[in-house]
Design an enzyme around this catalytic site. Structure first.
Site, short mmCIF file in Angstrom:
data_model
loop_
_atom_site.label_atom_id
_atom_site.label_comp_id
_atom_site.label_asym_id
_atom_site.label_seq_id
_atom_site.Cartn_x
_atom_site.Cartn_y
_atom_site.Cartn_z
N HIS A 183 80.09 34.48 77.72
CA HIS A 183 80.00 33.03 77.53
C HIS A 183 79.40 32.71 76.15
O HIS A 183 79.94 31.90 75.39
CB HIS A 183 79.16 32.42 78.66
CG HIS A 183 78.91 30.95 78.52
ND1 HIS A 183 79.61 30.00 79.24
CD2 HIS A 183 78.03 30.26 77.75
CE1 HIS A 183 79.17 28.79 78.92
NE2 HIS A 183 78.20 28.92 78.01
N GLU A 184 78.29 33.36 75.83
CA GLU A 184 77.64 33.09 74.53
C GLU A 184 78.55 33.46 73.37
O GLU A 184 78.57 32.76 72.35
CB GLU A 184 76.32 33.87 74.42
CG GLU A 184 75.24 33.39 75.36
CD GLU A 184 75.01 31.90 75.34
OE1 GLU A 184 75.05 31.28 74.25
OE2 GLU A 184 74.79 31.32 76.41
N HIS A 222 80.71 30.73 72.36
CA HIS A 222 80.04 29.79 71.44
C HIS A 222 79.99 30.37 70.03
O HIS A 222 80.25 29.69 69.04
CB HIS A 222 78.61 29.51 71.89
CG HIS A 222 78.50 28.70 73.16
ND1 HIS A 222 79.25 27.57 73.39
CD2 HIS A 222 77.70 28.84 74.25
CE1 HIS A 222 78.93 27.06 74.57
NE2 HIS A 222 77.99 27.82 75.12
N HIS A 244 81.63 23.77 75.31
CA HIS A 244 81.86 23.89 76.75
C HIS A 244 83.19 23.29 77.17
O HIS A 244 83.65 22.32 76.60
CB HIS A 244 80.71 23.23 77.50
CG HIS A 244 79.48 24.08 77.48
ND1 HIS A 244 78.22 23.57 77.51
CD2 HIS A 244 79.34 25.43 77.41
CE1 HIS A 244 77.35 24.56 77.46
NE2 HIS A 244 78.01 25.70 77.40
N1 TQI Z 1 72.42 28.17 77.41
C1 TQI Z 1 73.24 27.19 76.92
C2 TQI Z 1 74.69 27.72 76.87
O1 TQI Z 1 74.97 28.71 76.21
C3 TQI Z 1 72.84 26.71 75.57
C4 TQI Z 1 73.63 25.51 75.29
C5 TQI Z 1 73.58 24.31 75.90
C6 TQI Z 1 74.66 25.43 74.36
N2 TQI Z 1 74.53 23.47 75.35
C7 TQI Z 1 75.18 24.14 74.43
C8 TQI Z 1 75.17 26.32 73.46
C9 TQI Z 1 76.26 23.74 73.63
C10 TQI Z 1 76.21 25.92 72.65
C11 TQI Z 1 76.75 24.65 72.77
O2 TQI Z 1 75.51 27.11 77.51
S1 TQI Z 1 72.26 28.43 78.98
C12 TQI Z 1 75.47 29.46 81.01
C13 TQI Z 1 76.31 28.89 82.09
C14 TQI Z 1 73.64 29.28 79.55
C15 TQI Z 1 74.42 28.74 80.51
O3 TQI Z 1 71.19 29.35 79.01
O4 TQI Z 1 72.12 27.22 79.69
C16 TQI Z 1 75.75 30.70 80.51
C17 TQI Z 1 73.90 30.51 79.03
F1 TQI Z 1 75.89 27.71 82.39
F2 TQI Z 1 77.56 28.81 81.73
F3 TQI Z 1 76.23 29.63 83.14
C18 TQI Z 1 74.98 31.23 79.51
CL1 TQI Z 1 77.06 31.63 81.15
ZN ZN Z 2 77.28 27.49 76.96
#
Ligand code: TQI
Ligand code: ZN
Ligand code: CA
Ligand code: ZN
Length: 485
Positions: free
Chosen positions: A225-226, A229, A235
């Site tokens: 997922h990261e 990004h 998202h």
């Molecule tokens: N971290 C957020 C994410 O990576 C950080 C974030 C929030 C973000 N809004 C963003 C990054 C917009 C870039 C653009 O989504 S988290 C998941 C989920 C997270 C969440 O720690 O909340 C995953 C990290 F929700 F998809 F499960 C990984 Cl897989």
């Molecule tokens: Zn994310």
């Protein structure tokens, strides 16, 4: 996105006779159209507007509320009036022959659509976590990247030293990028959108219980997922997408990137012809040559000329350059030239502030100011006498608009003025002394901006976070940390 296809079948041919009690709530056709159209519509919406894979608790595919939702989704997609009802124009679209490719593209890109300008990217794990072995972390990372390189012409090369495009680390709490981690749960990880410096870098919260299995948080799932990004995807609104913002365990072996994510990554990088390559051979990293024209914004003495909010971004000005930083983690921390975005300003901006409610930003240089709407200049410069400054004031050090108060503070030397934006008049009893009113702040202020209710004062190499309620400084960081250093 309606894709071109050669085998379009009129959907009438595949009409099935599923029944639903939900029909009347949704149906706004004259009686004569009858149930046949309803079944047709239901078939169509189930086929094209049902997320594939993954159960959605509490949502029934044929329930009326979800049907209405699908109708609205479809109407939005085709630019029809959004009624949630199967009206005449909506039925017309449904009856149009089309092909078996769902048209809901739900992935999102970041503002400005940042992407990598090369197809081979380096990555490096710089800090591991204690709960997994190095080999496990390396494996999860490699598989997370492979998911993406299978779908788009991207290759990843692992390096062991120097600066890689994607620097990966496990970090505790505050770790110097102004997005501190929050201990177990909450934020799991974050990644910066493509760009130089912090761009692409991916951090995992070391306080989480990272696992290779289904307990705690699966590192492959979160890493994949990261990396989405880090490659430029924001998202998705498609619940079956990897980029949908809800944690769902993904089995690493035999993982196939969901359709919506494939569309997203291919919209940035095109599609891949041959197989993916995540190269294993450790290579000597190619050092990034610093461009001589760039100001050294990572120097510890670095300071700003001006800082302002503009829309949902923060703009930082220094000499002939400025940096744009999005409210979220989309920091493309490359300096841009002021000249190409704000030709009239050229360089050396003294101060800037935005009045969001008016959608305008004011820029100050010497005894003049300019007004813009976004990057659009609104005419020739005017004199700062407009604001009611006494004639001995020939330039401004910093300006900040306080949203709640609807006041703009102008800082000049040891003094500051308060301008009432509602009445457009300078307030009485000013100037006042900066250190008398803002405990903890002294000397000349280079720049100031209000973010999340705090005033950030930039003075030389330091940025002070000032709490208006506590009437005190509650944090100090290096100014340069705001532009990714
Ligand atoms: N971290 C957020 C994410 O990576 C950080 C974030 C929030 C973000 N809004 C963003 C990054 C917009 C870039 C653009 O989504 S988290 C998941 C989920 C997270 C969440 O720690 O909340 C995953 C990290 F929700 F998809 F499960 C990984 Cl897989
Ligand atoms: Zn994310
Ligand atoms: Ca956390
Ligand atoms: Zn971080």
């Amino acid at each position: 996105m309606e894709l071109l296809c050669m085998f379009c079948l009129p959907l009438l041919l595949v009409l099935s006779l599923k029944r639903s009690a939900a029909a009347p709530a949704l149906f706004a056709l004259p009686r004569t159209s009858g149930w046949k159209d309803f079944y047709l519509a239901q078939e169509y919406l189930d086929k094209y507007y049902t997320p594939k894979g993954g159960h959605q608790v509490g949502e029934m595919t044929s329930g009326s509320s979800s049907m209405t939702k699908k109708v609205r989704q479809m109407q939005a997609f085709f630019g029809l009036q959004i009624t949630g009802k199967l009206d005449y124009s909506t039925m017309n679209v449904i009856k149009r022959p089309r092909c078996g490719v769902p048209d809901v593209a739900n992935y999102r890109l970041f503002p400005g659509e940042p992407k990598w300008k090369k197809n081979t990217l380096t990555y490096r794990v710089t800090k591991y976590t204690s709960t997994l072995s190095h080999a496990e972390v390396d494996k999860a990372v490699e598989m997370g990247l492979k998911a993406w390189s299978n779908a788009a012409p991207l290759d990843f090369v692992k390096t062991k030293s120097g600066e890689a495009d994607i620097m990966i680390s496990f970090q505790n709490g505050d770790h110097g990028d102004s997005y501190p981690f929050d201990g177990p749960r909450g934020t799991l990880a974050h990644a910066f959108a493509p760009g130089e410096g912090l761009g692409g870098d991916t951090h995992f919260d070391n306080a989480e219980k990272w696992t290779m299995g289904t307990n705690g948080f699966n590192l492959f799932t979160v890493a994949a997922h990261e990396f989405g990004h880090a490659l430029g995807l924001a998202h998705s609104t498609d619940p079956s997408a990897l980029m949908y913002p809800t944690y769902r365990y993904q089995h690493p072996f035999g993982f196939r990137l969901p359709r919506d994510d494939v569309k997203g990554i291919q919209s940035l990088y095109g599609s891949r012809q041959s197989g993916s390559r995540v190269l294993q051979v450790p290579q000597q990293p190619v050092p990034k040559p610093p461009s001589p024209a760039d100001p050294d914004h990572c120097d510890s003495r670095f300071s700003f000329d001006a800082v302002t909010v503009m829309g949902n971004e923060l703009l930082f000005f220094k000499d002939r350059y400025f940096w744009r930083r999005q409210a979220q983690l989309t920091a493309s921390m490359r300096p841009l030239s002021i000249r190409s975005s704000f030709p009239q300003l050229m360089a050396n901006v003294d101060a800037a502030y935005e009045v969001a409610e008016r959608g305008v930003t004011y820029f100050f240089k010497g005894p003049h100011y300019w007004t813009t709407r976004g990057f659009q200049m609104q005419g020739p410069p005017r004199t700062i006498v407009d604001f009611g400054f006494p004639s001995n004031v020939q330039h401004i050090d910093a300006a900040v608009y306080l949203r709640d108060e609807k006041k703009t503070l102008f800082f000049i030397g040891d003094d500051y003025y308060s301008y009432d934006e509602a009445r457009r008049t300078m307030e009485k009893d000013y100037p006042k002394n900066i250190d008398d009113e803002f405990s903890g702040i002294s000397g000349k202020i280079d720049a100031a901006a209000e973010v999340n209710g705090f005033i950030y004062f930039f003075s030389g190499p330091k940025a002070y976070k000032y709490d208006k309620e506590k009437e005190d400084v509650v944090g100090v960081v290096k100014s340069s940390s705001w532009v990714g250093c």
